[in-house]
Design a protein around this motif. Structure first.
Motif, mmCIF file in Angstrom:
data_model
loop_
_atom_site.group_PDB
_atom_site.id
_atom_site.type_symbol
_atom_site.label_atom_id
_atom_site.label_comp_id
_atom_site.label_asym_id
_atom_site.label_seq_id
_atom_site.Cartn_x
_atom_site.Cartn_y
_atom_site.Cartn_z
ATOM 1 N N GLU A 102 -15.089 6.494 -0.553
ATOM 2 C CA GLU A 102 -16.321 6.139 -1.260
ATOM 3 C C GLU A 102 -16.155 4.907 -2.143
ATOM 4 O O GLU A 102 -17.122 4.161 -2.364
ATOM 5 N N ILE A 103 -14.929 4.676 -2.658
ATOM 6 C CA ILE A 103 -14.715 3.514 -3.534
ATOM 7 C C ILE A 103 -14.135 2.323 -2.775
ATOM 8 O O ILE A 103 -13.812 1.298 -3.370
ATOM 9 N N GLY A 104 -13.991 2.471 -1.453
ATOM 10 C CA GLY A 104 -13.604 1.331 -0.639
ATOM 11 C C GLY A 104 -12.120 1.102 -0.446
ATOM 12 O O GLY A 104 -11.718 0.022 0.007
ATOM 13 N N LEU A 105 -11.291 2.097 -0.747
ATOM 14 C CA LEU A 105 -9.863 1.938 -0.462
ATOM 15 C C LEU A 105 -9.625 2.022 1.048
ATOM 16 O O LEU A 105 -10.303 2.752 1.757
ATOM 17 N N GLN A 106 -8.642 1.291 1.505
ATOM 18 C CA GLN A 106 -8.279 1.300 2.922
ATOM 19 C C GLN A 106 -7.043 2.156 3.200
ATOM 20 O O GLN A 106 -6.849 2.626 4.322
ATOM 21 N N LEU A 107 -6.216 2.338 2.179
ATOM 22 C CA LEU A 107 -4.924 3.000 2.344
ATOM 23 C C LEU A 107 -4.685 3.879 1.128
ATOM 24 O O LEU A 107 -4.825 3.419 -0.011
ATOM 25 N N LEU A 108 -4.342 5.155 1.375
ATOM 26 C CA LEU A 108 -4.122 6.096 0.275
ATOM 27 C C LEU A 108 -2.813 6.837 0.483
ATOM 28 O O LEU A 108 -2.585 7.426 1.547
ATOM 29 N N GLY A 109 -1.977 6.812 -0.534
ATOM 30 C CA GLY A 109 -0.746 7.594 -0.512
ATOM 31 C C GLY A 109 -0.935 8.887 -1.278
ATOM 32 O O GLY A 109 -1.435 8.872 -2.406
ATOM 33 N N THR A 110 -0.565 9.996 -0.659
ATOM 34 C CA THR A 110 -0.575 11.271 -1.374
ATOM 35 C C THR A 110 0.877 11.639 -1.644
ATOM 36 O O THR A 110 1.680 11.795 -0.724
ATOM 37 N N THR A 111 1.221 11.737 -2.919
ATOM 38 C CA THR A 111 2.634 11.828 -3.331
ATOM 39 C C THR A 111 2.785 12.912 -4.386
ATOM 40 O O THR A 111 2.924 12.631 -5.579
ATOM 41 N N ASP A 112 2.747 14.147 -3.935
ATOM 42 C CA ASP A 112 2.898 15.259 -4.872
ATOM 43 C C ASP A 112 4.315 15.317 -5.428
ATOM 44 O O ASP A 112 5.262 14.768 -4.861
ATOM 45 N N HIS A 113 4.416 16.007 -6.564
ATOM 46 C CA HIS A 113 5.709 16.143 -7.229
ATOM 47 C C HIS A 113 6.683 16.953 -6.374
ATOM 48 O O HIS A 113 6.316 17.937 -5.744
ATOM 49 N N ALA A 114 7.931 16.523 -6.382
ATOM 50 C CA ALA A 114 8.991 17.212 -5.652
ATOM 51 C C ALA A 114 9.395 18.501 -6.373
ATOM 52 O O ALA A 114 9.022 18.739 -7.528
ATOM 53 N N PRO A 115 10.182 19.365 -5.712
ATOM 54 C CA PRO A 115 10.365 20.748 -6.167
ATOM 55 C C PRO A 115 10.934 20.968 -7.564
ATOM 56 O O PRO A 115 10.703 22.041 -8.144
#
Length: 240
Positions: free
Chosen positions: A30-43
């Protein structure tokens, strides 16, 4: 300048974030990004997912709502030898990996030698692509050593918008110095939101303000081009 990617975002899987991968991707679209990284916290972070979560990210589609998705992790540096809290076989499967220092995992201290050593040794890991929020005043460092090592290893240094607006208050001084040194050495940086809800994705206002103050060259800011970022990952051995 229109920035088209955000590589540091969290989902409910992190334990203290509030939106899902789908909600994040929809908002990014919706805000026009082309590339998104999803980087949740490690254990090692309290409330973070088990390592299997990261090993199974392969089940997710590459495109969501027209946004190209990269599935990775914000790994924790767990000691001054630069070790991180995911098995190598899982690190290698990720699209992208950020290495950061967090207080729940590492005790904050004033020893610049130890903190700098932790970052420099983490950058020896070929699976590390980005050093996260290194301006945190709770872990003071020798900024020039960090910038020179990042240049040598072709690792991006993050200017983390959240550090100025919601967490790690007092990061502006060190981040400004890091950015100035990146300008001097030609080391590339990445603007990241560190969003813990979809509403902060792609928001870099505070970080951009600092960069404008030092007249940061746009060519050193990798967020301006999806192609440039994917080429960076290709140089690191990733085929997206």
């Amino acid at each position: 300048m229109k920035y088209v990617l955000d590589m540091h975002t969290h989902t409910i899987a992190s334990g203290h974030a509030y939106t899902t991968i789908l909600e994040n991707a929809k908002h990014a679209s919706e805000i026009g990004l082309q590339l998104l990284g999803t980087t949740d916290h490690a254990p090692s972070m309290p409330g973070a997912p088990h390592e299997w979560y990261f090993g199974n990210l392969k089940v997710m589609p590459r495109e969501l709502y027209g946004v190209t998705m990269l599935y990775g992790c914000e790994a924790n540096i767990i000691d001054y030898e630069g070790n991180i809290d995911l098995p190598v076989e899982i690190q290698e499967k990720l699209d992208i990996m950020i290495a950061s220092m967090h207080e729940p995992v590492m005790e904050s201290n004033e020893n610049r030698d130890l903190n700098t050593s932790a970052f420099l040794k983490a950058m020896e890991n070929p699976n590390v692509h980005i050093i996260g929020h290194s301006g945190n005043p709770r872990f003071p460092i020798y900024e020039e050593e960090l910038v020179k090592k990042a240049k040598e290893k072709n690792i991006l240094l993050e200017i983390n918008n959240s550090s100025f607006t919601r967490s790690r208050v007092g990061s502006d001084k060190t981040c400004t110095k890091i950015a100035q040194l990146c300008k001097e050495y030609g080391t590339k940086i990445i603007l990241n939101s560190d969003a813990h809800s979809c509403f902060h994705i792609g928001v870099f206002d505070a970080a951009v303000k600092i960069l404008k103050q030092i007249d940061m060259p746009e060519e050193l800011i990798i967020n301006r081009s999806k192609t440039e970022f994917l080429n960076f990952l290709k140089e690191k051995g990733k085929q997206i």
